[in-house]
Design a protein around this motif. Structure first.
Motif, PDB file in Angstrom:
ATOM      1  N   GLN A 247       0.832  -1.215   0.000  1.00  0.00           N
ATOM      2  CA  GLN A 247       0.000   0.000   0.000  1.00  0.00           C
ATOM      3  C   GLN A 247       0.864   1.261   0.000  1.00  0.00           C
ATOM      4  OE1 GLN A 247      -3.271  -0.237   2.912  1.00  0.00           O
ATOM      5  NE2 GLN A 247      -2.840  -2.442   3.098  1.00  0.00           N
ATOM      6  N   VAL A 248       1.832   1.263  -0.916  1.00  0.00           N
ATOM      7  CA  VAL A 248       2.788   2.367  -0.989  1.00  0.00           C
ATOM      8  C   VAL A 248       2.084   3.646  -1.433  1.00  0.00           C
ATOM      9  CG1 VAL A 248       4.828   3.217  -2.198  1.00  0.00           C
ATOM     10  CG2 VAL A 248       4.745   0.852  -1.381  1.00  0.00           C
ATOM     11  N   GLU A 249       2.295   4.710  -0.669  1.00  0.00           N
ATOM     12  CA  GLU A 249       1.721   6.013  -0.955  1.00  0.00           C
ATOM     13  C   GLU A 249       2.812   6.994  -1.355  1.00  0.00           C
ATOM     14  OE1 GLU A 249      -0.325   7.069   2.606  1.00  0.00           O
ATOM     15  OE2 GLU A 249      -1.978   5.660   2.272  1.00  0.00           O
ATOM     16  N   THR A 250       2.388   8.179  -1.793  1.00  0.00           N
ATOM     17  CA  THR A 250       3.338   9.214  -2.180  1.00  0.00           C
ATOM     18  C   THR A 250       4.328   9.480  -1.047  1.00  0.00           C
ATOM     19  OG1 THR A 250       1.760  10.289  -3.655  1.00  0.00           O
ATOM     20  CG2 THR A 250       3.598  11.631  -2.859  1.00  0.00           C
ATOM     21  N   GLY A 251       5.601   9.389  -1.356  1.00  0.00           N
ATOM     22  CA  GLY A 251       6.651   9.640  -0.370  1.00  0.00           C
ATOM     23  C   GLY A 251       7.211   8.394   0.274  1.00  0.00           C
ATOM     24  N   ASP A 252       6.520   7.254   0.138  1.00  0.00           N
ATOM     25  CA  ASP A 252       6.988   6.038   0.805  1.00  0.00           C
ATOM     26  C   ASP A 252       8.271   5.476   0.205  1.00  0.00           C
ATOM     27  OD1 ASP A 252       4.929   6.178   2.572  1.00  0.00           O
ATOM     28  OD2 ASP A 252       3.785   4.483   1.777  1.00  0.00           O
ATOM     29  N   THR A 253       8.572   5.818  -1.046  1.00  0.00           N
ATOM     30  CA  THR A 253       9.822   5.354  -1.653  1.00  0.00           C
ATOM     31  C   THR A 253      10.961   6.354  -1.451  1.00  0.00           C
ATOM     32  OG1 THR A 253       9.269   6.345  -3.799  1.00  0.00           O
ATOM     33  CG2 THR A 253       8.566   4.069  -3.430  1.00  0.00           C
TER      34      THR A 253
END
Length: 336
Positions: A247-253
């Motif tokens: 459930q990767v969201e904006t900024g998680d990477t």
């Protein structure tokens, strides 16, 4: 180009001002934008920050964030603000393609356009430019713009200082990149004296992970890290299924690419991720190795020598193979 004296005179009266920055804004993009916003509103300007896209939740605490307009969620209001603006500040980007659809609105606007940036090869769309490729962050240049060009250091209050410190801290990788000069440290110290609480800012940015983000990071380091000792290089790749699973969201990477450089001897690290419409690539390097050259030459991108990015419409597997095939070309630089 507009002369500084003319710009200063223009700013003596309250103006309708738009501040914008690149898509998927990072800490420097938001820090420089909100730092400038908090400065301008003290002088009675009607200022608005418009971002082309959303941005990480770990940046949403900054002073003024509640007034930010996200273009993709408010296209009509954004278009009206740009069309009616008397002045547009373009921060942390140097070509209008970096702000997506918002770029054509800015290009068509009759407003005075001011670029404050530190990236290579700027596009000539601006009327005034405060640009230095040796600056570690655009927030550093906003500080310089306020203090040394506009002579208004007295208006750097706690809110301005907090935002600008955030931008400098994040774009310098917590003050450890080569362009973090003694001058940068003096500016950081000045911002602390002016109200930025350095330890608290660091905590808000770097100790604010969701459980999903932390587990995703663990997955990347445990299962996806490849090491190429013959090239002093590491690679992490992520596909769309993995993004959905965690459930990767904006900024998680954000920041994952940097972990490879913590390995002894590594000079180049890459993070390649499969997005909906294209594959994104981020590179980080040490010393004189030209990460930006690889991104510009092979992946339709660019950036700084030690921090660069690119993209491709090829498949994830094709991009991964292409990156691996490039390494022998740079072997001498990587192992020296």
């Amino acid at each position: 180009m507009l002369e500084l004296a003319a710009l200063k005179e223009f700013l003596e009266q309250p103006r309708r001002i738009v501040i914008t920055t690149h898509h998927k804004p990072d800490g420097d993009a938001m820090g420089s934008s909100l730092g400038l916003y908090n400065y301008l509103i003290q002088q009675g300007h009607h200022a608005k920050v418009i971002t082309p896209t959303d941005y990480p939740d770990f940046l949403a605490w900054m002073p003024g964030n509640g007034e930010v307009i996200i273009y993709t969620e408010n296209t009509k209001e954004s278009a009206e603000l740009v069309a009616n603006a008397e002045l547009i500040f373009c921060l942390d980007f140097n070509t209008l393609s970096r702000i997506n659809e918002l770029g054509e609105l800015v290009r068509a606007s009759n407003a005075v356009k001011v670029m404050i940036d530190h990236h290579l090869e700027p596009e000539d769309f601006d009327d005034y430019r405060h640009w230095d490729i040796n600056a570690c962050a655009s927030a550093q240049l906003v500080y310089d713009f306020i203090v040394n060009q506009l002579n208004n250091k007295q208006l750097i209050n706690k809110d301005v200082a907090t935002c600008l410190y955030t931008g400098i801290m994040t774009d310098s990788a917590s003050f450890k990149l080569p362009n973090t000069t003694s001058g940068v440290h003096r500016i950081a110290a000045d911002l602390i004296d002016l109200g930025a609480v350095n330890w608290h800012i660091h905590d808000l940015v770097y100790s604010n992970m969701s459980e999903n983000r932390l587990r995703f990071l663990g997955h990347c380091l445990s299962n996806k890290l490849e090491v190429f000792p013959e090239f002093n290089t590491t690679l992490i790749t992520v596909n769309r299924e993995e993004l959905e699973k965690y459930q990767v969201e904006t900024g998680d990477t954000e920041g994952i690419v940097n972990y490879g450089l913590s390995l002894e001897g590594v000079r180049l690290t890459a993070f390649i991720v499969e997005r909906k419409d294209k594959v994104k690539l981020s590179l980080r390097s040490k010393g004189e190795f030209p990460a930006n050259e690889i991104c510009k030459k092979y992946f339709n991108g660019g950036g700084h020598r030690n921090a660069a990015g690119g993209e491709s419409t090829d498949s994830l597997e094709q991009v991964i193979n292409k990156f691996k095939l490039i390494l022998p070309e740079y072997k001498k630089l990587l192992i020296q």
